[in-house]
Design a protein around this motif. Structure first.
Motif, PDB file in Angstrom:
ATOM      1  N   LYS A 160       0.818  -1.210   0.000  1.00 41.83           N
ATOM      2  CA  LYS A 160       0.000   0.000   0.000  1.00 41.83           C
ATOM      3  C   LYS A 160       0.850   1.258   0.000  1.00 41.83           C
ATOM      4  O   LYS A 160       0.467   2.285  -0.578  1.00 41.83           O
ATOM      5  CB  LYS A 160      -0.918   0.004   1.221  1.00 41.83           C
ATOM      6  CG  LYS A 160      -1.910   1.161   1.240  1.00 41.83           C
ATOM      7  CD  LYS A 160      -2.868   1.044   2.415  1.00 41.83           C
ATOM      8  CE  LYS A 160      -3.882   2.195   2.400  1.00 41.83           C
ATOM      9  NZ  LYS A 160      -4.818   2.100   3.554  1.00 41.83           N
ATOM     10  N   HIS A 161       2.039   1.189   0.626  1.00 45.09           N
ATOM     11  CA  HIS A 161       2.887   2.372   0.772  1.00 45.09           C
ATOM     12  C   HIS A 161       4.300   2.062   0.288  1.00 45.09           C
ATOM     13  O   HIS A 161       5.195   1.754   1.082  1.00 45.09           O
ATOM     14  CB  HIS A 161       2.920   2.820   2.230  1.00 45.09           C
ATOM     15  CG  HIS A 161       1.573   3.088   2.816  1.00 45.09           C
ATOM     16  ND1 HIS A 161       0.748   4.091   2.351  1.00 45.09           N
ATOM     17  CD2 HIS A 161       0.901   2.484   3.815  1.00 45.09           C
ATOM     18  CE1 HIS A 161      -0.374   4.098   3.050  1.00 45.09           C
ATOM     19  NE2 HIS A 161      -0.304   3.125   3.939  1.00 45.09           N
ATOM     20  N   PRO A 162       4.542   2.163  -1.010  1.00 45.17           N
ATOM     21  CA  PRO A 162       5.841   1.755  -1.565  1.00 45.17           C
ATOM     22  C   PRO A 162       7.022   2.579  -1.086  1.00 45.17           C
ATOM     23  O   PRO A 162       8.168   2.159  -1.265  1.00 45.17           O
ATOM     24  CB  PRO A 162       5.635   1.923  -3.079  1.00 45.17           C
ATOM     25  CG  PRO A 162       4.163   1.876  -3.278  1.00 45.17           C
ATOM     26  CD  PRO A 162       3.562   2.494  -2.057  1.00 45.17           C
ATOM     27  N   SER A 163       6.802   3.748  -0.487  1.00 44.94           N
ATOM     28  CA  SER A 163       7.939   4.558  -0.044  1.00 44.94           C
ATOM     29  C   SER A 163       8.441   4.180   1.338  1.00 44.94           C
ATOM     30  O   SER A 163       9.494   4.656   1.769  1.00 44.94           O
ATOM     31  CB  SER A 163       7.559   6.049  -0.024  1.00 44.94           C
ATOM     32  OG  SER A 163       6.691   6.329   1.058  1.00 44.94           O
ATOM     33  N   LEU A 164       7.731   3.337   2.061  1.00 45.05           N
ATOM     34  CA  LEU A 164       8.174   2.945   3.394  1.00 45.05           C
ATOM     35  C   LEU A 164       9.426   2.081   3.322  1.00 45.05           C
ATOM     36  O   LEU A 164       9.554   1.215   2.461  1.00 45.05           O
ATOM     37  CB  LEU A 164       7.080   2.164   4.115  1.00 45.05           C
ATOM     38  CG  LEU A 164       5.826   2.932   4.529  1.00 45.05           C
ATOM     39  CD1 LEU A 164       4.800   1.966   5.098  1.00 45.05           C
ATOM     40  CD2 LEU A 164       6.159   4.012   5.543  1.00 45.05           C
ATOM     41  N   GLY A 165      10.331   2.285   4.289  1.00 42.95           N
ATOM     42  CA  GLY A 165      11.533   1.473   4.341  1.00 42.95           C
ATOM     43  C   GLY A 165      11.418   0.287   5.263  1.00 42.95           C
ATOM     44  O   GLY A 165      12.120  -0.714   5.092  1.00 42.95           O
ATOM     45  N   TRP A 166      10.495   0.352   6.256  1.00 50.38           N
ATOM     46  CA  TRP A 166      10.461  -0.682   7.284  1.00 50.38           C
ATOM     47  C   TRP A 166       9.110  -0.680   7.988  1.00 50.38           C
ATOM     48  O   TRP A 166       8.370   0.300   7.943  1.00 50.38           O
ATOM     49  CB  TRP A 166      11.581  -0.466   8.305  1.00 50.38           C
ATOM     50  CG  TRP A 166      11.628   0.933   8.855  1.00 50.38           C
ATOM     51  CD1 TRP A 166      12.206   2.030   8.272  1.00 50.38           C
ATOM     52  CD2 TRP A 166      11.049   1.403  10.082  1.00 50.38           C
ATOM     53  NE1 TRP A 166      12.037   3.143   9.051  1.00 50.38           N
ATOM     54  CE2 TRP A 166      11.338   2.792  10.171  1.00 50.38           C
ATOM     55  CE3 TRP A 166      10.334   0.795  11.107  1.00 50.38           C
ATOM     56  CZ2 TRP A 166      10.918   3.573  11.252  1.00 50.38           C
ATOM     57  CZ3 TRP A 166       9.919   1.575  12.189  1.00 50.38           C
ATOM     58  CH2 TRP A 166      10.212   2.943  12.245  1.00 50.38           C
ATOM     59  N   THR A 167       8.799  -1.793   8.611  1.00 53.05           N
ATOM     60  CA  THR A 167       7.587  -1.922   9.414  1.00 53.05           C
ATOM     61  C   THR A 167       7.945  -2.531  10.770  1.00 53.05           C
ATOM     62  O   THR A 167       8.942  -3.235  10.917  1.00 53.05           O
ATOM     63  CB  THR A 167       6.534  -2.818   8.740  1.00 53.05           C
ATOM     64  OG1 THR A 167       6.999  -4.177   8.753  1.00 53.05           O
ATOM     65  CG2 THR A 167       6.253  -2.384   7.317  1.00 53.05           C
ATOM     66  N   THR A 168       7.089  -2.256  11.750  1.00 54.80           N
ATOM     67  CA  THR A 168       7.171  -2.897  13.059  1.00 54.80           C
ATOM     68  C   THR A 168       5.755  -3.226  13.507  1.00 54.80           C
ATOM     69  O   THR A 168       4.777  -2.799  12.880  1.00 54.80           O
ATOM     70  CB  THR A 168       7.826  -1.981  14.121  1.00 54.80           C
ATOM     71  OG1 THR A 168       7.107  -0.734  14.161  1.00 54.80           O
ATOM     72  CG2 THR A 168       9.281  -1.722  13.800  1.00 54.80           C
ATOM     73  N   SER A 169       5.639  -3.953  14.604  1.00 58.26           N
ATOM     74  CA  SER A 169       4.308  -4.315  15.084  1.00 58.26           C
ATOM     75  C   SER A 169       4.318  -4.482  16.602  1.00 58.26           C
ATOM     76  O   SER A 169       5.373  -4.450  17.240  1.00 58.26           O
ATOM     77  CB  SER A 169       3.829  -5.614  14.424  1.00 58.26           C
ATOM     78  OG  SER A 169       4.715  -6.671  14.722  1.00 58.26           O
ATOM     79  N   ARG A 170       3.127  -4.665  17.133  1.00 57.54           N
ATOM     80  CA  ARG A 170       2.981  -4.834  18.576  1.00 57.54           C
ATOM     81  C   ARG A 170       3.597  -6.167  19.021  1.00 57.54           C
ATOM     82  O   ARG A 170       3.595  -7.156  18.282  1.00 57.54           O
ATOM     83  CB  ARG A 170       1.500  -4.793  18.946  1.00 57.54           C
ATOM     84  CG  ARG A 170       1.234  -4.800  20.445  1.00 57.54           C
ATOM     85  CD  ARG A 170      -0.191  -4.364  20.768  1.00 57.54           C
ATOM     86  NE  ARG A 170      -0.378  -4.290  22.219  1.00 57.54           N
ATOM     87  CZ  ARG A 170      -1.068  -5.160  22.944  1.00 57.54           C
ATOM     88  NH1 ARG A 170      -1.661  -6.187  22.346  1.00 57.54           N
ATOM     89  NH2 ARG A 170      -1.175  -5.030  24.243  1.00 57.54           N
ATOM     90  N   VAL A 171       4.100  -6.172  20.262  1.00 57.74           N
ATOM     91  CA  VAL A 171       4.759  -7.343  20.839  1.00 57.74           C
ATOM     92  C   VAL A 171       4.065  -7.740  22.127  1.00 57.74           C
ATOM     93  O   VAL A 171       3.627  -6.881  22.896  1.00 57.74           O
ATOM     94  CB  VAL A 171       6.246  -7.032  21.145  1.00 57.74           C
ATOM     95  CG1 VAL A 171       6.890  -8.176  21.918  1.00 57.74           C
ATOM     96  CG2 VAL A 171       7.010  -6.774  19.869  1.00 57.74           C
ATOM     97  N   LEU A 172       3.974  -9.042  22.352  1.00 61.21           N
ATOM     98  CA  LEU A 172       3.580  -9.565  23.650  1.00 61.21           C
ATOM     99  C   LEU A 172       4.755 -10.332  24.240  1.00 61.21           C
ATOM    100  O   LEU A 172       5.337 -11.186  23.568  1.00 61.21           O
ATOM    101  CB  LEU A 172       2.368 -10.502  23.533  1.00 61.21           C
ATOM    102  CG  LEU A 172       1.031  -9.884  23.140  1.00 61.21           C
ATOM    103  CD1 LEU A 172      -0.042 -10.974  23.069  1.00 61.21           C
ATOM    104  CD2 LEU A 172       0.598  -8.788  24.110  1.00 61.21           C
ATOM    105  N   ASP A 173       5.123 -10.015  25.474  1.00 69.75           N
ATOM    106  CA  ASP A 173       6.118 -10.823  26.178  1.00 69.75           C
ATOM    107  C   ASP A 173       5.489 -12.160  26.561  1.00 69.75           C
ATOM    108  O   ASP A 173       4.417 -12.189  27.171  1.00 69.75           O
ATOM    109  CB  ASP A 173       6.591 -10.114  27.450  1.00 69.75           C
ATOM    110  CG  ASP A 173       7.496  -8.931  27.167  1.00 69.75           C
ATOM    111  OD1 ASP A 173       7.999  -8.827  26.032  1.00 69.75           O
ATOM    112  OD2 ASP A 173       7.701  -8.105  28.087  1.00 69.75           O
TER     113      ASP A 173
END
Length: 259
Positions: free
Chosen positions: A112-125
């Motif tokens: 959807k966003h070709p200019s993005l360099g990276w993604t992250t997401s929510r984490v559960l310990d």
């Protein structure tokens, strides 16, 4: 003609004490549902040369396993890039597990966003008793502008608002930045701040990773919180991010990010 398949590379550094967790990581990867036309490659690189890891590596043609002299997880991941054959690189530590749908969500954001360099997401310990605990200060879902991670990190005792263990990165950008930092720890935070210095990223509020808490993990060792070393690590991580910003280099912007 056969259509060319697109590939996301999952890269894992492993040392012998954590090898017994690899089957759980593989199970979480094998359960991922990818968009049509996509597949995955799992690059496992042992940080060291022992006989403890290979028995835990799954027999799967999509899995590549190599060993090398010890240098820490950043060195292991970076040398593993030599075998990474795909447009995107996803981090998966050997003792962690992907949440269902994590890879598909990363790919959807990049599509959807070709200019993005990276993604992250929510984490559960993931705690030893089987319970999970989330971070109570996750940002809103959406774009993370250049420099935002460094600003937050500096203001919150060197803790970023997004977790580097969830990174999915454009392979070309990862290589341009030299891979992970050559540090005994915080090498992934160093990469995160470098990425944010040169490109916009994205945070997905849906859980993307189960981060296993156990006594053998590197971040639970006394050396990890040694005051002098920690200050040195943080200093060089910040200096690299600021140097990249000062040079004015950035990933080209080719799209508009929706709110």
């Amino acid at each position: 003609m056969t259509a060319v398949r697109q590939r996301i590379v999952v890269i894992t550094a492993v040392h012998a004490p954590a090898a017994h967790h690899l089957p759980d990581a593989y199970r979480s990867l094998n359960e991922q549902q990818l968009p049509d036309g996509w597949d995955w490659q799992w690059v496992i690189q042992e940080d060291g040369e022992t006989d403890k890891v290979s028995p835990c590596v799954p027999d799967d043609p999509r899995v590549s396993f190599e060993q090398g002299r010890r240098g820490g997880p950043g060195v292991a991941r970076t040398i593993g890039l030599a075998r990474a054959d795909g447009e995107f690189v996803k981090v998966l530590d050997s003792d962690d597990m992907l949440a269902p749908g994590a890879l598909a969500r990363d790919l959807a954001v990049f599509s959807k966003h070709p200019s993005l360099g990276w993604t992250t997401s929510r984490v559960l310990d993931a705690l030893p008793d089987g319970s999970t605990v989330g971070f109570d200060q996750d940002p809103s879902e959406g774009p993370i502008e250049r420099g935002a991670v460094l600003d937050h990190w500096r203001a919150h005792d060197f803790r970023a608002q997004v977790h580097p263990a969830t990174l999915c990165v454009r392979r070309d950008l990862l290589l341009a930045l030299g891979g992970w930092m050559a540090l005994p720890a915080s090498e992934d935070t160093g990469l995160l701040l470098a990425l944010n210095a040169v490109s916009r990223g994205w945070f997905t509020r849906e859980v993307g990773l189960l981060y296993r808490k156990w006594p053998g993990q590197a971040t639970s060792q006394a050396a990890h919180v040694n005051k002098d070393e920690r200050e040195a690590r943080m200093a060089v991580v910040e200096a690299r991010a600021r140097a990249l910003t000062g040079l004015g280099w950035s990933l080209p912007v080719t799209d508009e990010l929706a709110p």
